[in-house]
Design a protein around this motif. Structure first.
Motif, PDB file in Angstrom:
ATOM      1  N   LYS A  71     -10.236  11.045  -5.885  1.00  0.00           N
ATOM      2  CA  LYS A  71     -10.535  12.347  -5.291  1.00  0.00           C
ATOM      3  C   LYS A  71      -9.435  13.358  -5.604  1.00  0.00           C
ATOM      4  O   LYS A  71      -9.718  14.529  -5.921  1.00  0.00           O
ATOM      5  CB  LYS A  71     -10.710  12.200  -3.774  1.00  0.00           C
ATOM      6  CG  LYS A  71     -11.045  13.498  -3.062  1.00  0.00           C
ATOM      7  CD  LYS A  71     -11.187  13.273  -1.562  1.00  0.00           C
ATOM      8  CE  LYS A  71     -11.464  14.585  -0.827  1.00  0.00           C
ATOM      9  NZ  LYS A  71     -11.569  14.368   0.640  1.00  0.00           N
ATOM     10  N   GLN A  72      -8.176  12.904  -5.533  1.00  0.00           N
ATOM     11  CA  GLN A  72      -7.055  13.807  -5.842  1.00  0.00           C
ATOM     12  C   GLN A  72      -7.039  14.214  -7.313  1.00  0.00           C
ATOM     13  O   GLN A  72      -6.524  15.269  -7.667  1.00  0.00           O
ATOM     14  CB  GLN A  72      -5.731  13.117  -5.499  1.00  0.00           C
ATOM     15  CG  GLN A  72      -5.518  12.860  -4.020  1.00  0.00           C
ATOM     16  CD  GLN A  72      -4.228  12.097  -3.778  1.00  0.00           C
ATOM     17  OE1 GLN A  72      -3.136  12.628  -3.945  1.00  0.00           O
ATOM     18  NE2 GLN A  72      -4.342  10.832  -3.403  1.00  0.00           N
ATOM     19  N   GLU A  82       1.029   9.447  -5.861  1.00  0.00           N
ATOM     20  CA  GLU A  82       1.558  10.805  -5.696  1.00  0.00           C
ATOM     21  C   GLU A  82       2.356  11.206  -6.931  1.00  0.00           C
ATOM     22  O   GLU A  82       2.224  12.326  -7.451  1.00  0.00           O
ATOM     23  CB  GLU A  82       2.442  10.856  -4.444  1.00  0.00           C
ATOM     24  CG  GLU A  82       3.048  12.218  -4.169  1.00  0.00           C
ATOM     25  CD  GLU A  82       3.970  12.212  -2.945  1.00  0.00           C
ATOM     26  OE1 GLU A  82       4.853  13.088  -2.883  1.00  0.00           O
ATOM     27  OE2 GLU A  82       3.811  11.326  -2.072  1.00  0.00           O
ATOM     28  N   SER A  98       0.826  -1.213   0.000  1.00  0.00           N
ATOM     29  CA  SER A  98       0.000   0.000   0.000  1.00  0.00           C
ATOM     30  C   SER A  98       0.861   1.265   0.000  1.00  0.00           C
ATOM     31  O   SER A  98       0.503   2.268  -0.640  1.00  0.00           O
ATOM     32  CB  SER A  98      -0.952   0.006   1.199  1.00  0.00           C
ATOM     33  OG  SER A  98      -0.242  -0.023   2.418  1.00  0.00           O
ATOM     34  N   ASP A 140       0.781   4.317  -2.698  1.00  0.00           N
ATOM     35  CA  ASP A 140       0.632   5.725  -2.308  1.00  0.00           C
ATOM     36  C   ASP A 140       1.682   6.589  -3.003  1.00  0.00           C
ATOM     37  O   ASP A 140       1.377   7.681  -3.508  1.00  0.00           O
ATOM     38  CB  ASP A 140       0.750   5.885  -0.793  1.00  0.00           C
ATOM     39  CG  ASP A 140      -0.527   5.538  -0.049  1.00  0.00           C
ATOM     40  OD1 ASP A 140      -1.606   5.579  -0.675  1.00  0.00           O
ATOM     41  OD2 ASP A 140      -0.454   5.221   1.152  1.00  0.00           O
ATOM     42  N   LYS A 160     -10.507   2.228  -0.207  1.00  0.00           N
ATOM     43  CA  LYS A 160     -10.250   3.594   0.254  1.00  0.00           C
ATOM     44  C   LYS A 160      -9.087   4.213  -0.523  1.00  0.00           C
ATOM     45  O   LYS A 160      -9.132   5.405  -0.893  1.00  0.00           O
ATOM     46  CB  LYS A 160      -9.952   3.587   1.757  1.00  0.00           C
ATOM     47  CG  LYS A 160      -9.716   4.974   2.342  1.00  0.00           C
ATOM     48  CD  LYS A 160      -9.473   4.902   3.851  1.00  0.00           C
ATOM     49  CE  LYS A 160      -9.223   6.289   4.433  1.00  0.00           C
ATOM     50  NZ  LYS A 160      -8.971   6.244   5.897  1.00  0.00           N
ATOM     51  N   GLN A 161      -8.046   3.429  -0.764  1.00  0.00           N
ATOM     52  CA  GLN A 161      -6.888   3.932  -1.500  1.00  0.00           C
ATOM     53  C   GLN A 161      -7.294   4.307  -2.933  1.00  0.00           C
ATOM     54  O   GLN A 161      -6.851   5.335  -3.463  1.00  0.00           O
ATOM     55  CB  GLN A 161      -5.784   2.871  -1.525  1.00  0.00           C
ATOM     56  CG  GLN A 161      -4.456   3.377  -2.029  1.00  0.00           C
ATOM     57  CD  GLN A 161      -3.345   2.381  -1.802  1.00  0.00           C
ATOM     58  OE1 GLN A 161      -3.520   1.172  -1.969  1.00  0.00           O
ATOM     59  NE2 GLN A 161      -2.178   2.872  -1.415  1.00  0.00           N
ATOM     60  N   TYR A 162      -8.130   3.503  -3.550  1.00  0.00           N
ATOM     61  CA  TYR A 162      -8.633   3.770  -4.904  1.00  0.00           C
ATOM     62  C   TYR A 162      -9.433   5.066  -4.944  1.00  0.00           C
ATOM     63  O   TYR A 162      -9.161   5.954  -5.762  1.00  0.00           O
ATOM     64  CB  TYR A 162      -9.472   2.570  -5.338  1.00  0.00           C
ATOM     65  CG  TYR A 162     -10.343   2.759  -6.559  1.00  0.00           C
ATOM     66  CD1 TYR A 162      -9.842   3.297  -7.735  1.00  0.00           C
ATOM     67  CD2 TYR A 162     -11.675   2.347  -6.535  1.00  0.00           C
ATOM     68  CE1 TYR A 162     -10.652   3.439  -8.862  1.00  0.00           C
ATOM     69  CE2 TYR A 162     -12.487   2.476  -7.648  1.00  0.00           C
ATOM     70  CZ  TYR A 162     -11.975   3.017  -8.814  1.00  0.00           C
ATOM     71  OH  TYR A 162     -12.771   3.149  -9.920  1.00  0.00           O
ATOM     72  N   TYR A 163     -10.396   5.199  -4.055  1.00  0.00           N
ATOM     73  CA  TYR A 163     -11.242   6.395  -4.055  1.00  0.00           C
ATOM     74  C   TYR A 163     -10.464   7.652  -3.659  1.00  0.00           C
ATOM     75  O   TYR A 163     -10.739   8.751  -4.153  1.00  0.00           O
ATOM     76  CB  TYR A 163     -12.447   6.199  -3.136  1.00  0.00           C
ATOM     77  CG  TYR A 163     -13.440   5.195  -3.670  1.00  0.00           C
ATOM     78  CD1 TYR A 163     -13.908   5.285  -4.972  1.00  0.00           C
ATOM     79  CD2 TYR A 163     -13.905   4.159  -2.877  1.00  0.00           C
ATOM     80  CE1 TYR A 163     -14.821   4.363  -5.473  1.00  0.00           C
ATOM     81  CE2 TYR A 163     -14.814   3.233  -3.373  1.00  0.00           C
ATOM     82  CZ  TYR A 163     -15.265   3.345  -4.677  1.00  0.00           C
ATOM     83  OH  TYR A 163     -16.164   2.423  -5.169  1.00  0.00           O
ATOM     84  N   SER A 164      -9.482   7.491  -2.804  1.00  0.00           N
ATOM     85  CA  SER A 164      -8.643   8.629  -2.419  1.00  0.00           C
ATOM     86  C   SER A 164      -7.876   9.152  -3.625  1.00  0.00           C
ATOM     87  O   SER A 164      -7.745  10.367  -3.818  1.00  0.00           O
ATOM     88  CB  SER A 164      -7.672   8.216  -1.307  1.00  0.00           C
ATOM     89  OG  SER A 164      -6.785   9.260  -0.994  1.00  0.00           O
ATOM     90  N   PHE A 165      -7.377   8.233  -4.453  1.00  0.00           N
ATOM     91  CA  PHE A 165      -6.671   8.663  -5.668  1.00  0.00           C
ATOM     92  C   PHE A 165      -7.620   9.410  -6.609  1.00  0.00           C
ATOM     93  O   PHE A 165      -7.270  10.469  -7.148  1.00  0.00           O
ATOM     94  CB  PHE A 165      -6.068   7.457  -6.381  1.00  0.00           C
ATOM     95  CG  PHE A 165      -5.556   7.773  -7.755  1.00  0.00           C
ATOM     96  CD1 PHE A 165      -4.413   8.533  -7.926  1.00  0.00           C
ATOM     97  CD2 PHE A 165      -6.250   7.346  -8.881  1.00  0.00           C
ATOM     98  CE1 PHE A 165      -3.955   8.858  -9.199  1.00  0.00           C
ATOM     99  CE2 PHE A 165      -5.798   7.658 -10.154  1.00  0.00           C
ATOM    100  CZ  PHE A 165      -4.654   8.416 -10.316  1.00  0.00           C
TER     101      PHE A 165
END
Length: 405
Positions: free
Chosen positions: A70-71, A31, A23, A27, A63-68
């Motif tokens: 969102k960015q 980035e 993970s 990340d 969560k990691q997928y949706y966070s990306f």
């Protein structure tokens, strides 16, 4: 202003290697990818399958997928994402309507109407059209026939895939002819160089297709499934590869993304290397040589390097086995973590086991690997190839059923 497209694939969010969670690697890749999209003025992001490593991803992976995503929103970059053989069509498609409002197109599985695969994008009066073809499962491309032979199944799958892409080209020609055309696909193309970390598809990769099935219609074919970046057949048919090294067999691969820039009616194609966030390293030698290399080991990787030890000694010696076990159970070093080790003795004692595998348990092996190990133990079986192929076909049917239920 030209349209710029970035092609990537095989993120495998949620991936672990011998219980090491990747993970943090993802990340760092996300980035880097966000900055890459900004710096290169990317208008469209293509992700050609295997978004997740498992059909039922963990909450952390989701969560990691949706966070990306969102960015990505402030960048006004359109996204087209397809499902791969690791992905559940239902998981990918679940937020489909919401994501489309945000200009994120997801195609988890083959829709009933081929028109739903096509996305027309216009930027500054310039257009492209993308056929977002996900992984094609057997049920999408053929009807099983009673009594068909193994050779029949392979040929039917190959012809089914070829026919599907012929239909894609025909639909494009009828509805979008003249607009620069990209086809996304997730499959095994014959001649592609594979690694240990890809899950075999279409009955053990036996039904791999030739690059010519895509025809001359697409200006670019954005492939997913194979983790090593490579060209297949001709320069406009490419695997972008996975963004991080997912197994020790990929340790020498330079990971990259492919960037397309529309000039007139053609794409200028280039690649951009992805930074290596940690190294996967194989250290070979005697136990003394390996200890010396480890004592001198330094690294500038932002994440802890992962190491496999491949030790060779002349004569079997229980002390050498003990020394390897101590290395494998020692605390993580500042620069590295030893993930697994193996020791081979050139001169073996009769009746003793001289091969040591450490850092592994049954969960670290794929079903086909366990099946092959079991066959190796039965000396009465002379030709195991048919059994292996039949087992692969059973696994494929189980996988397809699980992903569509």
């Amino acid at each position: 202003m030209s349209i710029k497209i970035l092609h990537t694939a095989d993120w495998h969010i949620g991936k672990q290697l011998l219980k090491v969670d990747f993970s943090e690697d993802m990340d760092l890749f996300f980035e880097w990818l966000i900055n890459c999209i900004k710096d290169n003025n990317i208008n469209v992001l293509l992700m050609s399958g295997d978004l997740f490593d498992q059909a039922n991803p963990s909450q952390a992976a989701m969560k990691q997928y949706y966070s990306f995503l969102k960015q990505l929103l402030p960048l006004k970059c359109k996204v087209i994402l397809t499902g791969g053989n690791h992905d559940s069509p239902y998981v990918i498609n679940a937020p489909k309507e919401l994501l489309e409002i945000l200009e994120i197109k997801v195609v988890g599985g083959v829709p009933n109407d081929i028109s739903e695969l096509f996305v027309e994008i216009e930027i500054d009066n310039k257009k492209i059209v993308v056929a977002a073809v996900p992984y094609l499962r057997d049920k999408d491309i053929r009807n099983a026939l009673p009594g068909e032979s193994y050779a029949d199944k392979i040929e039917l799958i190959r012809s089914g895939i070829a026919n599907y892409f012929a239909n894609i080209n025909e639909y494009y020609t009828t509805n979008y002819d003249g607009i620069p055309f990209i086809v996304m696909a997730h499959l095994f193309a014959q001649g592609a160089s594979i690694s240990e970390s890809e899950r075999e598809i279409q009955i053990g990769n036996q039904a791999g297709v030739e690059a010519k099935i895509f025809g001359d219609t697409p200006n670019y074919v954005a492939l997913g499934h194979i983790h090593k970046p490579q060209i297949v057949g001709q320069s406009n048919i490419r695997y972008s590869g996975s963004p991080i090294q997912l197994s020790f067999s990929e340790k020498e691969d330079q990971k990259e993304v492919v960037i397309l820039e529309l000039e007139g009616s053609e794409f200028n194609i280039s690649s951009l290397p992805i930074p290596q966030f940690r190294k996967l390293v194989s250290i070979k030698g005697s136990i003394v040589e390996v200890n010396k290399i480890l004592s001198d080991y330094k690294s500038e990787s932002p994440l802890t390097d992962l190491i496999e030890l491949l030790i060779e000694e002349e004569n079997e010696n229980i002390e050498h086995i003990r020394m390897l076990e101590e290395l494998l159970t020692s605390e993580a070093h500042t620069y590295y973590q030893i993930l697994k080790g193996r020791i081979n003795f050139k001169n073996k004692l009769v009746g003793t086991s001289v091969l040591l595998n450490a850092g592994e348990d049954i969960g670290d092996f794929r079903p086909i690997q366990l099946f092959e190990k079991r066959l190796e133990q039965d000396d009465s079986l002379e030709d195991t190839q048919e059994l292996i192929l039949a087992f692969k076909e059973i696994l494929q049917k189980i996988s397809d059923t699980a992903l569509t239920n």
